[in-house]
Design a protein around this motif. Structure first.
Motif, mmCIF file in Angstrom:
data_model
loop_
_atom_site.group_PDB
_atom_site.id
_atom_site.type_symbol
_atom_site.label_atom_id
_atom_site.label_comp_id
_atom_site.label_asym_id
_atom_site.label_seq_id
_atom_site.Cartn_x
_atom_site.Cartn_y
_atom_site.Cartn_z
ATOM 1 N N UNK A 10 0.827 -1.213 0.000
ATOM 2 C CA UNK A 10 0.000 0.000 0.000
ATOM 3 C C UNK A 10 0.861 1.263 0.000
ATOM 4 N N UNK A 11 1.972 1.231 0.718
ATOM 5 C CA UNK A 11 2.887 2.384 0.694
ATOM 6 C C UNK A 11 3.491 2.521 -0.702
ATOM 7 N N UNK A 15 -0.917 4.423 -1.365
ATOM 8 C CA UNK A 15 -2.206 4.396 -0.671
ATOM 9 C C UNK A 15 -2.053 4.659 0.820
ATOM 10 N N UNK A 16 -0.896 4.330 1.377
ATOM 11 C CA UNK A 16 -0.607 4.564 2.791
ATOM 12 C C UNK A 16 0.713 5.294 2.884
ATOM 13 N N UNK A 17 1.054 5.724 4.087
ATOM 14 C CA UNK A 17 2.257 6.528 4.274
ATOM 15 C C UNK A 17 3.111 5.946 5.402
ATOM 16 N N UNK A 86 9.750 2.105 6.499
ATOM 17 C CA UNK A 86 8.978 2.208 5.260
ATOM 18 C C UNK A 86 9.901 2.132 4.043
ATOM 19 N N UNK A 87 11.010 2.859 4.071
ATOM 20 C CA UNK A 87 11.953 2.815 2.946
ATOM 21 C C UNK A 87 12.542 1.423 2.763
ATOM 22 N N UNK A 88 12.939 0.789 3.858
ATOM 23 C CA UNK A 88 13.505 -0.563 3.769
ATOM 24 C C UNK A 88 12.479 -1.557 3.235
ATOM 25 N N UNK A 137 7.268 8.466 0.347
ATOM 26 C CA UNK A 137 7.686 8.302 1.744
ATOM 27 C C UNK A 137 8.349 9.584 2.251
ATOM 28 N N UNK A 138 9.252 10.159 1.469
ATOM 29 C CA UNK A 138 9.903 11.404 1.880
ATOM 30 C C UNK A 138 8.886 12.541 1.997
ATOM 31 N N UNK A 139 7.960 12.602 1.066
ATOM 32 C CA UNK A 139 6.913 13.626 1.079
ATOM 33 C C UNK A 139 6.172 13.617 2.418
ATOM 34 N N UNK A 140 5.755 12.442 2.865
ATOM 35 C CA UNK A 140 5.006 12.353 4.119
ATOM 36 C C UNK A 140 5.895 12.543 5.340
#
Length: 174
Positions: A10-11, A15-17, A86-88, A137-140
């Motif tokens: 989803x990330x 769709x998710x953060x 999240x990045x990993x 991911x960086x945006x959020x």
């Protein structure tokens, strides 16, 4: 485990953060292990030896330091663990999806064959997907506009590739 995999999908699909990722040291360690395993397997397809382990270790260390620095710079260091996980997780997921493309590109075949061209196209799509997902991911995590997130992600990816090229490229001596 299925819920975690779905969360990373989803990330990756925007769709998710990273805020949806649980901040857990145990989860962070588990995702680091999965990231290392998948990254090493992916690189062993085209390279051999201890160099692969060093490259993946440098990638992980660079991601860790880059995330720490960028969050410190914007004054949001408490978001590190969720952003890092999240990045990993997204990187491991997209890297897993890259196995067929990498295997195709490392199989001896004529460069104009349809499988080779499909492998190149798939690889380009995966690189773009990785960039957009990291930008998301960086945006959020940074609470900045999406375009800034994409810029930071591009900076991260370019610096990561440059660092690997600098440290691990083989210089031909004539």
């Amino acid at each position: 485990m299925f819920n975690l995999l779905k969360l990373f999908f989803d990330i990756a699909l925007l769709k998710k953060s990273p805020q949806d990722v649980p901040a857990s040291l145990l989860l962070q360690r588990m995702i680091i292990a999965i990231y290392l395993f998948i990254s090493i397997l992916l690189r062993i397809i085209s390279e051999n030896g201890f160099k692969v382990v060093l490259e993946v270790g440098v990638d992980l260390l660079f991601m860790f330091l880059f995330c720490r620095f960028i969050l410190f710079w914007v004054g949001k260091p408490k978001r590190f663990q969720q952003m890092f996980i999240a990045l990993l997780g997204v990187d491991a997921l997209i890297s897993f999806c890259a196995f067929p493309a990498i295997a195709t590109l490392n199989t001896p075949m004529p460069e104009k064959s349809s499988f080779f061209l499909l492998g190149i196209f798939s690889f380009i799509v995966l690189i773009l997907w990785h960039w957009v997902a990291a930008g998301h991911i960086f945006h959020h995590a940074l609470s900045k506009p999406f375009i800034i997130g994409l810029g930071v992600a591009l900076l991260y990816l370019m610096l990561s590739y440059q660092l690997n090229a600098l440290l691990f490229s083989e210089i031909a001596m004539e």
